[in-house]
Scaffold this motif. Structure first.
Motif, mmCIF file in Angstrom:
data_model
loop_
_atom_site.group_PDB
_atom_site.id
_atom_site.type_symbol
_atom_site.label_atom_id
_atom_site.label_comp_id
_atom_site.label_asym_id
_atom_site.label_seq_id
_atom_site.Cartn_x
_atom_site.Cartn_y
_atom_site.Cartn_z
ATOM 1 N N ASP A 1 40.399 3.319 24.217
ATOM 2 C CA ASP A 1 39.983 1.919 24.094
ATOM 3 C C ASP A 1 38.483 1.768 24.281
ATOM 4 O OD1 ASP A 1 42.559 1.221 23.597
ATOM 5 O OD2 ASP A 1 43.005 0.564 25.650
ATOM 6 N N ILE A 2 37.918 2.454 25.262
ATOM 7 C CA ILE A 2 36.476 2.383 25.489
ATOM 8 C C ILE A 2 35.724 2.960 24.298
ATOM 9 C CG2 ILE A 2 34.596 3.231 26.944
ATOM 10 C CD1 ILE A 2 36.546 3.175 29.302
ATOM 11 N N LEU A 3 36.240 4.059 23.739
ATOM 12 C CA LEU A 3 35.602 4.661 22.574
ATOM 13 C C LEU A 3 35.616 3.705 21.387
ATOM 14 C CD1 LEU A 3 34.320 7.263 21.418
ATOM 15 C CD2 LEU A 3 36.625 7.993 20.761
ATOM 16 N N LEU A 4 36.753 3.069 21.151
ATOM 17 C CA LEU A 4 36.846 2.108 20.051
ATOM 18 C C LEU A 4 35.946 0.896 20.287
ATOM 19 C CD1 LEU A 4 40.705 2.220 19.390
ATOM 20 C CD2 LEU A 4 38.898 3.241 17.996
ATOM 21 N N TYR A 5 35.833 0.517 21.528
ATOM 22 C CA TYR A 5 34.987 -0.632 21.871
ATOM 23 C C TYR A 5 33.536 -0.351 21.484
ATOM 24 C CZ TYR A 5 32.561 -4.091 24.767
ATOM 25 O OH TYR A 5 31.745 -5.092 25.213
#
Length: 521
Positions: free
Chosen positions: A483-487
């Motif tokens: 999720d952090i990477l996609l963010y």
């Protein structure tokens, strides 16, 4: 793209992490965010940090222990209905026949010139010097014997075999598991100390002279005295050389077929005039290869002269003797008679009468005896040893002497010459029985103390104990990472643009400001 859009529409990064961590299945961590009072938050932070440190410390210790590759020995008693019978090697304690030496002028002269007859004349007039005299006698005998052995070593293999005791002259009776056996069951080799040695059940295809013999595997299905190997042997003491042979009898070794026997260092002596019963118990040893502590090997990549010459498998002793022979070849320029030497290497046999050769050979003999050679000889990964229980009784008995003498007379030759004298019979006859005491064997197996599965299981147990992590918890944190990477990917793709200035007057449908017309009054 839909997932990136959802990430873009979500709240801030702080809220994203807060939502996932607050609802994680890991114990303790959600309580930090759920606590309302600052003191409760502080206590939970300290406790969770302590638990994480303990879990990390114990897991580190476990990984370091795993990479020391510890092991343990597992001992089992394995029962079997059938066991392979071991190889049995016999050597006459007299290495050369006197009649053969007398026929060979060169060897007869060498025996007289060696000074062996002078090495037994100890001065016993001073009792205080008896120990010193004994040591000096040993040194003198070793030097005289080496001088004679050097001359013997220069003979061809055929001449060496002819000078030793012949199996057909020695073997009176052979019986295995109730069935008769003969010379075709024996292979052989030449030993520098005992001359001709013969091996029963060696599973080799040729005998000591290269003639074909039976290579079949002999098994035993019964334990006990009646179902072993029975041998009656004639040691021919009339052929013993006075200055070489100090004891009479047979040297006997029990070993695995793949192992090269070394009767000068192993085995037991069987005296004449007795029946010697040897009960054996098999012990099979399995070791682990590197990186475990035994660092054993199957012999791959290690030169073994005994495999090249005799077809024997790798053993630590064979490796050390090969290393000693290589050292002598390299530094002395010849091959020593104590060790095997392939003929294709082209090294001449060591002749101690050549200046410098004797000192060089003695130096490396000393280094070999004191294990000072730089040899890479690890233990073999699989080894079979046999524990012996030896007992004896007088043979032949007085009651049996008469009937046995008749059988010896019928055989003729030297046997008929001793048949009329009971003393000579007991001085020249040997009986030995080799049998399994029971049809099971002891298995000593080295096993890893910690395997990869054990390491993972133990680490999982420690992490679960301290912080309550499971595989699902790891999946949750992996989800947070994704999720952090996609963010951040969404943030990068959404390039910031400056708003363009547009005149309200240029837009269609927009209201246009018009100045009021002047009117005349």
């Amino acid at each position: 793209m839909t997932l990136l859009k959802e990430m873009g529409e979500s709240s801030t990064l702080r809220q994203l992490c807060h939502n996932i961590i607050e609802h994680t299945s890991a114990h303790g961590i959600p309580n930090i965010f759920r606590s309302q009072h600052w003191l409760r938050k502080l206590v939970w932070v300290i406790f969770v940090s302590f638990a994480l440190c303990c879990a990390l410390w114990q897991c580190t210790e476990m990984v370091l222990t795993y990479y020391t590759y510890p092991s343990y020995e597992k001992i089992m008693l394995v029962s079997s209905a059938r066991l392979k019978f071991p190889a049995v090697t016999i050597c006459n304690l007299n290495s050369f026949r006197l009649s053969a030496i007398n026929k060979n002028f060169r060897m007869s002269s060498s025996l007289q010139d060696s000074g062996l007859d002078q090495t037994h004349r100890r001065n016993r007039s001073h009792s205080w010097n008896s120990t010193l005299d004994h040591y000096e006698e040993h040194i003198q005998y070793a030097g005289a014997f080496n001088k004679f052995a050097s001359e013997f070593n220069l003979l061809s293999d055929e001449e060496k075999v002819d000078m030793g005791h012949q199996l057909e002259d020695m073997l009176i009776l052979c019986n295995f598991h109730g069935q008769e056996c003969n010379e075709s069951f024996f292979a052989g080799f030449i030993n520098y100390k005992f001359g001709n040695c013969y091996t029963f059940n060696s599973q080799k295809a040729t005998d000591i002279r290269g003639n074909p013999i039976s290579p079949m595997v002999l098994n035993t299905t019964k334990a006990g005295f009646m179902y072993g190997l029975h041998l009656e042997l004639f040691i021919q003491q009339i052929e013993y050389v006075r200055d070489i042979s100090h004891a009479a009898g047979i040297r006997l070794l029990i070993h695995d077929q793949a192992q090269m026997p070394f009767p000068e260092d192993e085995g037991v002596n069987i005296p004449p005039g007795a029946e010697t019963d040897i009960g054996i118990m098999k012990v099979h040893i399995k070791r682990l290869k590197s990186p475990y502590g035994s660092h054993c090997t199957e012999g791959d990549g290690i030169r073994n002269f005994y495999k090249d010459v005799y077809g024997a498998g790798y053993t630590r002793e064979a490796c050390k003797r090969t290393c000693a022979q290589q050292s002598i070849m390299e530094h002395c320029g010849c091959s020593h008679w104590e060790f095997a030497s392939p003929k294709d290497l082209g090294y001449p046999k060591c002749n101690l009468s050549v200046p410098g050769v004797s000192d060089c050979v003695q130096l490396y003999e000393f280094k070999f005896a004191h294990d000072e050679l730089n040899c890479n000889c690890p233990l073999q990964c699989q080894e079979e040893i046999f524990e012996l229980t030896v007992s004896g009784s007088q043979w032949p008995s007085t009651a049996f002497m008469g009937n046995f003498a008749k059988d010896l007379k019928e055989m003729g030759g030297q046997l008929s010459a001793i048949a009329n004298d009971p003393v000579k019979m007991r001085d020249n006859l040997v009986k030995v029985v080799v049998y399994y005491q029971q049809l099971n064997y002891e298995l000593i197996e080295e096993e890893p103390s910690i395997t990869e599965i054990d390491l993972i299981s133990n680490m999982g147990g420690l992490i679960g104990l301290w912080v309550g992590f499971s595989v699902c918890t790891i999946a949750e944190f992996f989800e947070l990472f994704v999720d952090i990477l996609l963010y951040f990917i969404h943030r990068c793709l959404r390039a910031p643009t400056k708003p363009e200035y547009k005149s309200p007057y240029m837009e269609k449908g927009g209201s246009i400001y018009m100045a009021p017309k002047s009117t005349k009054i």
